[in-house]
Every structure is written in structure tokens, then in C-alpha cells.
Design an enzyme around this catalytic site. Sequence first.
Site, PDB file in Angstrom:
ATOM      1  N   GLY A  41       0.863  -1.175   0.000  1.00 14.73           N
ATOM      2  CA  GLY A  41       0.000   0.000   0.000  1.00 14.73           C
ATOM      3  C   GLY A  41       0.905   1.232   0.000  1.00 14.73           C
ATOM      4  CE1 TYR A  75     -10.344  -1.095  -4.753  1.00 18.90           C
ATOM      5  CE2 TYR A  75      -8.880  -1.881  -3.030  1.00 18.90           C
ATOM      6  CZ  TYR A  75      -9.482  -2.054  -4.260  1.00 18.90           C
ATOM      7  OH  TYR A  75      -9.221  -3.168  -5.002  1.00 18.90           O
ATOM      8  N   GLY A  78     -11.311  10.454  -0.540  1.00 15.46           N
ATOM      9  CA  GLY A  78     -11.340  11.886  -0.222  1.00 15.46           C
ATOM     10  C   GLY A  78     -10.042  12.597  -0.524  1.00 15.46           C
ATOM     11  CD  GLU A 146     -12.036  13.921   3.372  1.00 10.26           C
ATOM     12  OE1 GLU A 146     -12.612  12.877   3.069  1.00 10.26           O
ATOM     13  OE2 GLU A 146     -10.803  13.988   3.544  1.00 10.26           O
ATOM     14  CG  HIS A 261     -16.469   6.405   6.285  1.00  9.10           C
ATOM     15  ND1 HIS A 261     -17.582   7.057   5.812  1.00  9.10           N
ATOM     16  CD2 HIS A 261     -15.401   7.112   5.848  1.00  9.10           C
ATOM     17  CE1 HIS A 261     -17.199   8.123   5.110  1.00  9.10           C
ATOM     18  NE2 HIS A 261     -15.877   8.189   5.117  1.00  9.10           N
ATOM     19  CG  HIS A 369     -13.124   3.942   6.855  1.00 10.83           C
ATOM     20  ND1 HIS A 369     -13.183   3.657   5.507  1.00 10.83           N
ATOM     21  CD2 HIS A 369     -12.439   5.114   6.963  1.00 10.83           C
ATOM     22  CE1 HIS A 369     -12.550   4.607   4.832  1.00 10.83           C
ATOM     23  NE2 HIS A 369     -12.074   5.498   5.691  1.00 10.83           N
ATOM     24  NE  ARG A 404      -8.099   7.528   9.443  1.00 13.82           N
ATOM     25  CZ  ARG A 404      -8.552   7.749   8.213  1.00 13.82           C
ATOM     26  NH1 ARG A 404      -7.991   8.649   7.444  1.00 13.82           N
ATOM     27  NH2 ARG A 404      -9.566   7.072   7.746  1.00 13.82           N
ATOM     28  CG  LEU A 410      -4.178   8.310   2.041  1.00 12.92           C
ATOM     29  CD1 LEU A 410      -4.773   8.934   0.777  1.00 12.92           C
ATOM     30  CD2 LEU A 410      -3.723   6.890   1.735  1.00 12.92           C
TER      31      LEU A 410
HETATM   32  P1  FAD Z   1      -2.604  -0.698   2.986  1.00 10.74           P
HETATM   33  O1  FAD Z   1      -2.757   0.322   1.956  1.00 10.74           O
HETATM   34  O2  FAD Z   1      -3.834  -1.374   3.446  1.00 10.74           O
HETATM   35  O3  FAD Z   1      -1.578  -1.797   2.462  1.00 10.74           O
HETATM   36  C1  FAD Z   1      -1.352  -2.988   3.157  1.00 10.74           C
HETATM   37  C2  FAD Z   1      -0.588  -3.946   2.261  1.00 10.74           C
HETATM   38  O4  FAD Z   1      -0.074  -5.030   3.017  1.00 10.74           O
HETATM   39  C3  FAD Z   1      -1.425  -4.588   1.169  1.00 10.74           C
HETATM   40  O5  FAD Z   1      -0.664  -4.568   0.001  1.00 10.74           O
HETATM   41  C4  FAD Z   1      -1.630  -6.016   1.660  1.00 10.74           C
HETATM   42  O6  FAD Z   1      -1.830  -6.931   0.627  1.00 10.74           O
HETATM   43  C5  FAD Z   1      -0.309  -6.250   2.357  1.00 10.74           C
HETATM   44  N1  FAD Z   1      -0.298  -7.291   3.393  1.00 10.74           N
HETATM   45  C6  FAD Z   1      -1.068  -7.384   4.490  1.00 10.74           C
HETATM   46  N2  FAD Z   1      -0.692  -8.438   5.242  1.00 10.74           N
HETATM   47  C7  FAD Z   1       0.331  -9.027   4.602  1.00 10.74           C
HETATM   48  C8  FAD Z   1       1.142 -10.163   4.882  1.00 10.74           C
HETATM   49  N3  FAD Z   1       0.972 -10.917   5.975  1.00 10.74           N
HETATM   50  N4  FAD Z   1       2.101 -10.500   4.005  1.00 10.74           N
HETATM   51  C9  FAD Z   1       2.280  -9.780   2.874  1.00 10.74           C
HETATM   52  N5  FAD Z   1       1.551  -8.692   2.560  1.00 10.74           N
HETATM   53  C10 FAD Z   1       0.589  -8.312   3.420  1.00 10.74           C
HETATM   54  N6  FAD Z   1      -7.198   7.685   4.208  1.00 10.74           N
HETATM   55  C11 FAD Z   1      -6.923   8.950   3.882  1.00 10.74           C
HETATM   56  O7  FAD Z   1      -5.989   9.541   4.437  1.00 10.74           O
HETATM   57  N7  FAD Z   1      -7.638   9.576   2.908  1.00 10.74           N
HETATM   58  C12 FAD Z   1      -8.668   8.983   2.245  1.00 10.74           C
HETATM   59  O8  FAD Z   1      -9.277   9.565   1.370  1.00 10.74           O
HETATM   60  C13 FAD Z   1      -8.989   7.643   2.597  1.00 10.74           C
HETATM   61  N8  FAD Z   1     -10.013   7.002   1.984  1.00 10.74           N
HETATM   62  C14 FAD Z   1     -10.201   5.677   2.244  1.00 10.74           C
HETATM   63  C15 FAD Z   1     -11.166   4.976   1.519  1.00 10.74           C
HETATM   64  C16 FAD Z   1     -11.331   3.624   1.697  1.00 10.74           C
HETATM   65  C17 FAD Z   1     -12.367   2.874   0.918  1.00 10.74           C
HETATM   66  C18 FAD Z   1     -10.516   2.943   2.647  1.00 10.74           C
HETATM   67  C19 FAD Z   1     -10.668   1.465   2.866  1.00 10.74           C
HETATM   68  C20 FAD Z   1      -9.587   3.634   3.396  1.00 10.74           C
HETATM   69  C21 FAD Z   1      -9.412   5.007   3.196  1.00 10.74           C
HETATM   70  N9  FAD Z   1      -8.463   5.718   3.909  1.00 10.74           N
HETATM   71  C22 FAD Z   1      -8.202   7.016   3.584  1.00 10.74           C
HETATM   72  C23 FAD Z   1      -7.554   5.041   4.838  1.00 10.74           C
HETATM   73  C24 FAD Z   1      -6.243   4.753   4.103  1.00 10.74           C
HETATM   74  O9  FAD Z   1      -6.524   4.363   2.784  1.00 10.74           O
HETATM   75  C25 FAD Z   1      -5.425   3.686   4.764  1.00 10.74           C
HETATM   76  O10 FAD Z   1      -5.343   3.896   6.132  1.00 10.74           O
HETATM   77  C26 FAD Z   1      -4.023   3.671   4.203  1.00 10.74           C
HETATM   78  O11 FAD Z   1      -4.103   3.598   2.815  1.00 10.74           O
HETATM   79  C27 FAD Z   1      -3.230   2.527   4.774  1.00 10.74           C
HETATM   80  O12 FAD Z   1      -2.069   2.354   4.024  1.00 10.74           O
HETATM   81  P2  FAD Z   1      -1.028   1.241   4.419  1.00 10.74           P
HETATM   82  O13 FAD Z   1       0.045   1.308   3.429  1.00 10.74           O
HETATM   83  O14 FAD Z   1      -0.720   1.347   5.848  1.00 10.74           O
HETATM   84  O15 FAD Z   1      -1.872  -0.130   4.255  1.00 10.74           O
HETATM   85  C1  SIN Z   2     -13.369   9.532   2.767  1.00 12.59           C
HETATM   86  O1  SIN Z   2     -13.100   9.889   1.627  1.00 12.59           O
HETATM   87  O2  SIN Z   2     -14.434   9.762   3.341  1.00 12.59           O
HETATM   88  C2  SIN Z   2     -12.367   8.767   3.507  1.00 12.59           C
HETATM   89  C3  SIN Z   2     -11.365   9.671   3.994  1.00 12.59           C
HETATM   90  C4  SIN Z   2     -10.549   9.027   5.058  1.00 12.59           C
HETATM   91  O3  SIN Z   2     -10.835   7.915   5.472  1.00 12.59           O
HETATM   92  O4  SIN Z   2      -9.607   9.685   5.484  1.00 12.59           O
END
Ligand code: FAD
Ligand code: SIN
Length: 561
Positions: A41, A75, A78, A146, A261, A369, A404, A410
Amino acid sequence: YACDSKCLKTWHFLVLIYYIGIFRDKFMVQENYSAIIIGSGLAGLYSAIKLSQVMPNGKILMVTKCELGESNSRYAQGGIVGVLKENTADSVASHVSDTLNAGAGLSDFNVVKYISEKSNDVIHDLINLGVPFDRDENGELLFTLEGAHSVRRILHCNGDATGRGIEKRLSELVAQNEQVILKENTIAVEILKENDACKGVVLFDGSNYSVAFSNVVVLATGGIGQLYKNTTNPQCATGDGFALAYNAGAILQDMEFVQFHPTALAVQGEDANHLISESVRGEGAILVDENGKPFMQKYHELKDLAPRDVVARANFEEMKLSGKDYVFLNATVIPKEVQEKRFPSISAMCLKNNIDMTKDFIPVHPAAHYFMGGIKVNYDGRTSIKGLFALGEVSSTGLQGANRLASNSLLECVVSAYAMSEFVQKNIDDELIEMSDELNKVLKKYSQELGFIEYDTDVLKSELQSLMWDGVGIIRSEASLKDAQSRLNDLKSQFLRNEKCLSVQEYEFKNMLTVAQLIITSALQRKESRGAHYREDYPMTKEIAEHNCIIKEQGELSFVR
Ligand code: FAD
Ligand code: SIN
């Protein structure tokens, strides 16, 4: 049969070769890397880019459970917070104050300030890397609003597809980067430690195990949404990183804080629980009951842009009052041309479900969420285990507190990844790690055959999702949590896997059970309501905010102060 000492030596030698043979068979690969990143991610992708810059001769392994980039990050809708110098309406002080207010006493002022201050540099770095943030006709960056933000400070891509915009560009860069070795469809199943320091991970690709060694292991494994019946998170969000770190003996913090959410699409089928971004409310949409009457004024002075926990609980209450499992979002107040520009993906997804958001109300309900708690870290991702880092949603830096603020996560992913790479550059040696007796002992279990049949984890998973939704959801109590705990214990007794599993799905389910236990135990421990943790039997917020820190000691969960 007589055997002299020469003959015995030969026998010993042959037995040794036999065992080495078996061992090699099961661990096809044992490789050393300068750094290992688990997850692709935003936290993982940006870490790979930054580490490759600070380790120009380094070899970096990126392991990810699905294909590159599949994650919560993809995904995100915002946007991402940026307190940019060119946005004269904004300031670090204002962002810090909004974040602390939402965090309900559990945010760490110094971490919030650091992340806010660094946001200008990091967002500009993303821009330089080619992330296509939306701009107006004069080329100026556009900012949206937001819930609980006092000014427009949120950058976005392609209107409402911010995550996709950032992830796509960073995935391209990682795929092109010759220093990064990518292992897709591979799950990390155990963290390896020697003398209390992290030395690598055990990996499983569904058929074979392998071992990757490094003095730098970065957990960027995201959140836990899949523990709940209704969630905006994709399938990969099974909480693996929390379980890996807990089993390795790291300290975890505030595991009771799950953010719901308020507005996930309330339809059946493949778009069920698809997010309707808070920025739709930021652009003017309002929540209404089934008679079209706005209700948020009853719950908070900021009405539809109140903090997320308040809006989620308000929707829940209104659903109880009406007996329906949804309320409505009235976006018809947003002009059609604004909707087309700002929300192309959401509009298209609504239309696919026969909802024209320029004319119809959108049925919405709350869904799990985001996870505020996590592996306790410094702002640069350092955990309580040397060499083990945790970044993004799996971590608890002290930014998010008890609730949060939208679009702060992000930002946390990228600022922490940036800081982690600086720490690694200054403090960690890229040295070869060799197999030792201590590590060998730990690895033995993976070469043992399990004489069981594989579990149907779909059935078990849906029971887990129901018990978490029913008992550990938006409104909790001692009775609901105890009931969830007892249903969890029943489920555990049906799933007899302690360590080695037979499939990726079994590993995920094992992790989900562990994380569910951590959430329930922490939620029982917190006898107050604060931010997203609402206890109807303890509705008041204590004057002094305290963290709940846990660790695994002699196989048991224990609270640390
Ligand atoms: P993730 O992006 O979830 O990545 C985790 C990765 O780890 C994935 O690739 C997964 O496959 C991998 N993984 C997991 N376990 C293992 C394992 N055991 N071995 C190998 N790989 C593994 N936040 C904002 O700030 N703004 C927004 O607009 C916003 N909108 C959102 C909308 C949606 C629909 C969602 C679900 C969340 C949103 N959020 C938003 C929250 C934000 O997207 C997440 O908190 C953030 O992207 C998390 O990033 P990350 O890199 O920590 O984890
Ligand atoms: C959203 O777009 O409502 C999600 C934003 C976030 O989770 O930070």
C-alpha cells in the site's frame, strides 16, 4: 552389526546431509536483503522508494499478499492532508488543533506537530515523483474539505480516486526500480528474532516456504476491516501485521479503537459497503432520514461535518429509530457539474446501482473503515523490537489518537516512511545474516507435515465478522463484549492451528482470531467512552487520557503501563 568410529562418522555425515536435504526442500530460498518491506500500500510503496534512495547499493525485498498495489490505499477517495506553504488559508497550528480535537486526548502533540510540519516537504516530494494531484485551470492545486477540518487542506486525484492516483504512480516507480525485488501473492507468516532483534521473516507463497533475512523489516500491512461484517476495506485487510508483531513480542497500543465510517453504500451485491466519501458532505451533501429531514443538528454543532465517530453514532441511532438498516445522503444539493468533476467514480458506482445522485438520495450506513490502534512506534516507525519497523495503518504513532481526522492516514503513511528511511540511513548496517541454531529451531515447524485437512475458512470468517459487528461495534458494553469474547472462544476451539497452517486463508484467519482477541480485551479494559470507543455502560470520558498498551508475555496477553 559392528561399526567402527570411521563408519559412525560416515553415518553421521549421511544423516546430516539427509536433514539438510529436507530442510533445503522446504526452504527453497534463504536470502539476505538490505531491507524487507511487507505490504504494497502507500506506506510500503513509499518506503521502497525512499529506502532505495538512502541505500543506493541496497537490495530491497517487497513482499505482498496480492498483486502489487492491492491495498486499502488503492481505494482511498477523499484525499491526503497537506499543510502546504502555498495554501495561505492554512497553518500547522490549525491542522494540529483539528487533529488533536478529533483525537480526543490520545494524540501525541509532538508527533502531530512533526507530521503536520513535514507534510509540505513530503507532498512536494510526491508531486516531484509524478503523483497527479488535481489542479484548477491555472495549474494551482485544489483543496477539499472533510469532517472536523477547519480549512480546505485536502489534496485529491481524479476527483474522488486519490488512492488510485497515488498508488498507480508509486507502483510504476517501484516496478521500474532495479533495487526492489518484488514477491507478489506471498504472505509473511512469522517475524524472525535473534537476541531480541528482528532478523527477517518467514514467507509462504501458498505452496512453499522461504526465509528472508535482514536487519531492517518494515511492516506496512494495513488494517483490520475484514474482521467486521460491514467494512469499506478490501479482502487483504485481515490484520496480519498486528498478529505478527504481537507474536514476536512487540508492544501494541490502543487496540480498542476502530473507526466506523458513517457513509458506506447500503446496497446488496458487489458494491455493498463501497465508500461514499466524506468529501461529498464536504461539498455540501447532508444526511437525512427516510422523510428527507436532516438530523445531524441534533447531534453536533458541526452537523454533517462533525467528527467521524459522532456522525457514525448518529446514523446508527437514526437507523435504530427508523428500524431500517440505512439512512440517506442527500447529494442532490451539489450542482451536477460539480458532481461530475469531483465525484466521477462515486457517481458511476451509484448509477450502476440505479441511484442517480443528482436526483436520488443515496442509502448509506456505517461500516468498519480504519484502525487507530496498532503497533506502538515512534514517528519514524521504530517498534519496541530492534530492526522491526511498522508504518501506516498497522502502526500507532500517536497521530490518530482515539479518532482519526479524515485524510490524515495517507499523510501518516508517507511522513513515517520518509522518517524511517532517514533513521535507517543513519543507524543500521547492511550486514549478512547467517542461519543460527536459534533461528533453525524456530523454523523447524515449517518442515513438519500437518496431518489435517484444510479448514473452510469462509464459514469461520463470517461467524467472526458477525460476532465483531454485534458485540464490538459502534456501541459497546460489558455484556456485548463478554458475549463476543465467548463466541470468539467457541470459534477458537473449532480452529485448531497454533502455528503452522495449511493455506494462506488459514494464516489470515489465525491472525484475525488473534487480533479480535486483542481488540475485545482492550475494549473491556477501557471503562469509559472516548472517540471511536463508545461504551453505553460507561458513557463518560475520563479526565485523564491513558493509553492501553499490551504485550505477549509467556504466551499470554498482558497490559503494560
Ligand atoms: P494498505 O494500503 O492497506 O496496504 C497494506 C498492504 O499489506 C497490502 O498490500 C496487503 O496486501 C499487504 N499485506 C497485508 N498483510 C500481509 C502479509 N501478511 N504479508 C504480505 N503482505 C501483506 N485515508 C486517507 O488519508 N484519505 C482517504 O481519502 C482515505 N479514503 C479511504 C477509503 C477507503 C475505501 C478505505 C478502505 C480507506 C481510506 N483511507 C483514507 C484510509 C487509508 O486508505 C489507509 O489507512 C491507508 O491507505 C493505509 O495504508 P497502508 O500502506 O498502511 O496499508
Ligand atoms: C473519505 O473519503 O471519506 C475517507 C477519507 C478518510 O478515510 O480519510
